[in-house]
Scaffold this active site. Structure first.
Site, PDB file in Angstrom:
ATOM      1  N   ARG A  14      45.379  36.529  39.839  1.00 27.56           N
ATOM      2  CA  ARG A  14      46.515  35.883  38.817  1.00 27.56           C
ATOM      3  C   ARG A  14      45.843  35.151  37.590  1.00 27.56           C
ATOM      4  O   ARG A  14      46.712  34.774  36.637  1.00 27.56           O
ATOM      5  CB  ARG A  14      47.700  35.063  39.715  1.00 27.56           C
ATOM      6  N   ASP A 105      42.706  25.992  46.125  1.00 23.67           N
ATOM      7  CA  ASP A 105      43.459  25.737  45.094  1.00 23.67           C
ATOM      8  C   ASP A 105      44.732  25.101  44.841  1.00 23.67           C
ATOM      9  O   ASP A 105      45.472  25.289  44.064  1.00 23.67           O
ATOM     10  CB  ASP A 105      43.871  27.374  44.491  1.00 23.67           C
ATOM     11  N   TYR A 368      20.162  14.880   6.966  1.00 29.28           N
ATOM     12  CA  TYR A 368      19.920  15.680   8.430  1.00 29.28           C
ATOM     13  C   TYR A 368      18.545  15.071   8.919  1.00 29.28           C
ATOM     14  O   TYR A 368      17.620  15.087   8.310  1.00 29.28           O
ATOM     15  CB  TYR A 368      19.563  17.351   8.184  1.00 29.28           C
ATOM     16  N   SER A 407      17.380   8.729  -2.123  1.00 29.00           N
ATOM     17  CA  SER A 407      18.379   9.760  -2.199  1.00 29.00           C
ATOM     18  C   SER A 407      17.796  10.963  -2.653  1.00 29.00           C
ATOM     19  O   SER A 407      16.800  11.193  -3.221  1.00 29.00           O
ATOM     20  CB  SER A 407      19.551   9.454  -3.058  1.00 29.00           C
TER      21      SER A 407
END
Ligand code: UD1
Ligand code: CA
Length: 451
Positions: A14, A105, A368, A407
């Site tokens: 099921r 279960d 990054y 930067s």
């Protein structure tokens, strides 16, 4: 000796899944693990698991558990059913043992309830005791059939029940206590004369009763403890219930959770007091959050350790360590093996992977940082990239303390920027830069007359 036999060989049709049912999770943990842990915590000395479908996978996931495995043979030529499953474990049972049967279960059963159940069974000197509860919607469960006097006389499966029996609201939990001797007797006499042509362990109740043995019902109030997972909706229901319980426990230990219905914390996660958790937060695996952190909204943190007073907002962190009083996000991504120091800022759209960042350093926006070692008090400007991959190999970038990376610089690895060095913005750095040096690596500006 007290023994438990956990039934976990079924296919779990099921669930409509390729994963064995008992390996589906609630709150981050496989449901079979909840059952085994409850058995261990109830001081049951030996735990035997009956496996069939997906046997190898289940064994693999239980390597750290102290359990014995038995195989239920599967296939056309073998019968099926909970009774046949129990038969596979019976060689471990001595006549004077107390045998607890658990369903793989039914995960929310507590050790507390199991202990009370075993004590009850022993005190009553019963041959078999069955744990039951009243369900408003008993659909799908076996029903407890009692005489007018209240004596339990049998269990009837939904599929075999008469219309009248279907109206019974007391259900079978699938959890039983047997005296070892009586279990063996009953198993020998099970048959498959039912709508599913299966051996039902539930038939043991009626059989022993007919023999004049003592059969007891042990009714519990908390229906969630004995609710089973047969399909995804039941999985959802138990997951939801367990999640609210986990969250409540954290609250009771001093954690503020703004919206418990929108906060997803695995059973295994640890959180210290005075942490505040905003909605949309997912905390998984071995994650440990120290005191005074502010987490979320929308933070996903998997297998990470986070130091005191750190803020993590709208970010994803995997298999990483973050120090004290740091700030991560909004919209940062810490991939595995990122080690972030104290008082560090990792701001918006910064991705870090396999990189160590020293105390007081900052990468405030759009960068990054992969395969690097960054010292203390380093400033990493907006748009900086550790160019770590040449298409063949990953290389590392090293930056000393107090360096300043202007930067939009590319640091082409392997490359080392020594302490206190200064990289002019827009540089593409391919050579090492010495201590305190200024490196400029970009074309000079030329201004020309327009035609
Ligand atoms: C079973 C009970 C039912 C009870 C319910 C409680 C029987 C016949 N019915 O029904 O009365 O209300 O549990 O949750 O026992 N299993 C095996 N081998 C098999 C078949 C099943 O190991 O051949 C295992 C399954 O993996 C599962 C457990 O036994 O963990 C129960 O099987 P399941 O098919 O889910 O039984 P239910 O229909 O839920
Ligand atoms: Ca079931």
């Amino acid at each position: 000796m007290d023994i438990s036999i956990v039934l976990a060989a079924g296919e779990g049709t099921r669930m409509k899944s390729k994963i064995p049912k008992v390996l589906h999770k609630i709150c981050g943990k496989e449901i079979i693990k909840y059952v085994i842990e409850a058995s261990h915590r109830a001081n049951i000395e030996k735990c035997i698991l009956i496996l069939g479908h997906g046997r190898e996978e289940v064994i693999q996931s239980l390597i750290e558990y102290n359990v014995l495995f038995e195989n239920q043979p599967m296939g056309e030529s073998f019968p099926y059913g909970t009774g046949f499953a129990v038969m596979q474990g019976v060689r471990h049972v001595n006549d004077d043992d107390t045998v607890l049967i658990l369903n793989g279960d039914v995960p929310l059963i507590s050790s507390h309830t199991l202990k009370a159940f075993i004590d009850f069974h022993k005190k009553e000197k019963a041959s078999i005791s069955v744990m039951t509860a009243i369900f408003h919607n008993p659909h799908g469960y076996g029903r407890i059939v009692r005489k007018k006097t209240g004596e339990v006389i049998g269990i009837v499966e939904e599929k075999d029940a008469s219309e009248h029996e279907k109206t019974i609201k007391e259900v079978n939990s699938g959890i039983y206590c047997f005296s070892g001797k009586e279990l063996k007797t009953a198993l020998k006499r099970l048959d498959t004369n039912n709508s599913q042509n299966e051996y039902y362990i539930t038939d043991a109740v009626g059989l022993l009763k007919k023999d004049g043995k003592k059969v007891c019902g042990f009714r519990i109030d908390d229906m969630m403890e004995i609710s089973g997972i047969n399909d995804r909706y039941q999985q959802y229901q138990l997951n939801h219930y367990k999640q609210l319980e986990i969250n409540k426990n954290h609250m009771m230990n001093g954690v503020t959770i703004i919206d418990s219905h929108n906060t997803y914390i695995d059973d295994s996660v640890m959180i210290e007091k005075d942490v505040i958790i905003y909605p949309g937060t997912i905390l998984q695996g071995t994650t440990f959050i120290s005191e005074d952190c502010i987490i979320g909204p929308n933070a996903t943190i998997v297998d990470c350790k986070v130091g005191q007073g750190t803020i993590i907002e709208q970010s994803k962190l995997i298999d990483s360590v973050v120090g004290k009083s740091s700030s991560i996000g909004p919209f940062a991504y810490l991939r595995p093996k990122s080690i972030i120091g104290d008082h560090v800022k990792i701001g918006d759209f910064v991705e870090v992977k396999n990189t160590t960042i020293g105390n007081g350093s900052k990468a405030s926006h759009l960068a990054y940082l992969g395969d690097g070692e960054v010292g203390d008090n380093v400033n990493i400007g907006c748009g900086v990239i550790f160019v770590n991959y040449d298409g063949m190999q990953k290389q590392s970038t090293k930056i000393g303390d107090n360096a300043f990376i202007g930067s939009n610089s590319n640091l082409v690895a392997p490359v080392t920027i020594e302490k206190g060095a200064y990289i002019a913005c827009g540089s593409t750095i391919t050579d090492d830069v010495g201590e305190g040096m200024l490196a400029i690596a970009r074309a000079r500006q030329v201004n020309k007359e327009k035609k």
